[in-house]
Design an enzyme around this catalytic site. Structure first.
Site, short mmCIF file in Angstrom:
data_model
loop_
_atom_site.label_atom_id
_atom_site.label_comp_id
_atom_site.label_asym_id
_atom_site.label_seq_id
_atom_site.Cartn_x
_atom_site.Cartn_y
_atom_site.Cartn_z
N HIS A 12 2.26 -2.57 -3.43
CA HIS A 12 3.24 -3.54 -2.96
C HIS A 12 2.49 -4.60 -2.17
O HIS A 12 1.51 -4.26 -1.50
CB HIS A 12 4.30 -2.88 -2.07
N HIS A 59 7.16 -1.18 7.14
CA HIS A 59 6.11 -1.88 7.90
C HIS A 59 6.67 -2.36 9.23
O HIS A 59 6.80 -3.56 9.46
CB HIS A 59 5.57 -3.05 7.09
N HIS A 193 -7.25 -1.93 0.64
CA HIS A 193 -7.09 -3.18 1.38
C HIS A 193 -7.15 -2.94 2.88
O HIS A 193 -6.84 -1.85 3.35
CB HIS A 193 -5.82 -3.95 0.99
N GLU A 240 -2.33 3.90 2.59
CA GLU A 240 -1.03 3.92 1.88
C GLU A 240 -1.10 4.78 0.61
O GLU A 240 -0.09 5.26 0.12
CB GLU A 240 -0.61 2.48 1.50
C1 DHB Z 1 -0.52 -7.26 2.25
C2 DHB Z 1 -0.58 -5.95 1.77
C3 DHB Z 1 0.26 -4.97 2.28
O1 DHB Z 1 0.24 -3.66 1.90
C4 DHB Z 1 1.21 -5.30 3.23
O2 DHB Z 1 2.04 -4.35 3.65
C5 DHB Z 1 1.27 -6.59 3.74
C6 DHB Z 1 0.40 -7.59 3.24
C7 DHB Z 1 -1.41 -8.31 1.70
O3 DHB Z 1 -2.30 -8.02 0.89
O4 DHB Z 1 -1.22 -9.48 2.04
FE FE Z 2 1.70 -2.39 2.97
#
Ligand code: DHB
Ligand code: FE
Length: 280
Positions: A12, A59, A193, A240
């Site tokens: 996501h 979040h 990420h 995650e």
């Molecule tokens: C991004 C990724 C995420 O999992 C999130 O919760 C908020 C932002 C991103 O890559 O910008």
């Molecule tokens: Fe996220």
């Protein structure tokens, strides 16, 4: 008897939701990402379940730092899209399945997993972006959705092993529900990420590809991966990915991968996506 017919994994990212809502999916930056979901949208039309058990993370939207449930099951009749700062996304309200959710809650809690029961909640991009990726922009979502929120935002997150075992308990719960229902389980979030600190922007393609391989064919061993390895190798938000193990735990030991997709980057995130059919 209710049955789990398939598991779906997808990342996501809020920017994916914005690209859909603002009509930018054909732009050069986004086109390769959405192309990877074309097969899946058709597959979803051909295999629409009655209910999706959707494992995702909030979040700090529904749950602030004042209250942090490790696992929370949505038992309400419906769940509206949350305002994450730019107004709620223009997507349908999620229709829940209170009876099945309550049954799963009692079964899973009585099998020694402590869930928080949520009777009122708004849902953020963690839940709505996966629905948009797989269903596009319908007037109403084509099936019921049970939101299942996992804390992966504030230390300590649950271990991969705990998540995998929880998936097994969820499967037993679904299969003991006394109504013929086709249920899919989705595991969302990830892949690698990191959104903050000196390592912001970290992506690890090798880790992600290996994670997908092992999720398909060696889930028991993958479930032993300690949380520190996720953080080190897949970045702080890579944790995650433990949510994918809840999905995998609810499937058979052998699954049939019918679609696999990986794309970097979408915003700051490596996007991974799998459709796993549960062979009976
Ligand atoms: C991004 C990724 C995420 O999992 C999130 O919760 C908020 C932002 C991103 O890559 O910008
Ligand atoms: Fe996220």
């Amino acid at each position: 008897m209710a049955k789990i017919s398939a598991g779906i994994a997808t990342s996501h990212v809020p920017a994916i939701g914005a690209a859909i809502d603002l009509g930018k999916t054909g732009e050069p930056y986004w086109q390769p990402l959405f192309k990877g979901f074309e097969f899946s949208k058709q597959w979803m039309r051909d295999n629409t379940p009655d209910v999706i058990f959707l494992v995702y993370n909030d979040h700090a939207t529904a749950f602030s730092l004042e209250l942090i449930p490790t696992f929370a099951i949505g038992c309400a009749a419906s769940f509206a899209p949350a305002d994450e700062g730019w107004g709620p996304r223009p997507v349908p309200t999620v229709q829940g399945h209170a009876e099945l959710a309550s049954h799963i809650a009692q079964s899973v809690i009585q099998s020694d997993f402590d869930l928080t029961i949520v009777n009122k909640m708004e849902v953020d991009h963690g839940l709505t972006v996966p629905l948009s990726l797989l269903f596009g922009q319908p007037k109403a979502w084509p099936c019921r959705v049970i939101p299942f929120a996992v804390n992966v935002v504030q230390f300590p997150p649950p271990s991969g092993h705990r998540c995998y075992q929880l998936g097994k308990a969820i499967r037993r719960a679904v299969e003991s529900f006394d109504e013929k229902l086709n249920v899919q389980i989705w595991g969302t979030g990830g892949m690698s990420h990191q959104l903050q600190g000196p390592r912001a922007g970290l992506i690890n393609k090798e880790f992600d590809r290996r994670f997908m391989d092992r999720l398909i064919s060696q889930p028991d061993a993958l479930s032993q991966l300690p949380h520190i390895d996720y953080i080190r190798d897949a970045g702080s938000e890579g944790i995650e990915l433990v949510m994918w193990l809840i999905m995998r735990g609810a499937l058979n030991a052998e699954v049939k991968p019918v679609h696999r997709f990986y794309h970097v980057p979408a915003s700051n995130t490596a996007v991974g996506h799998l459709i796993l059919e549960n062979l009976s």
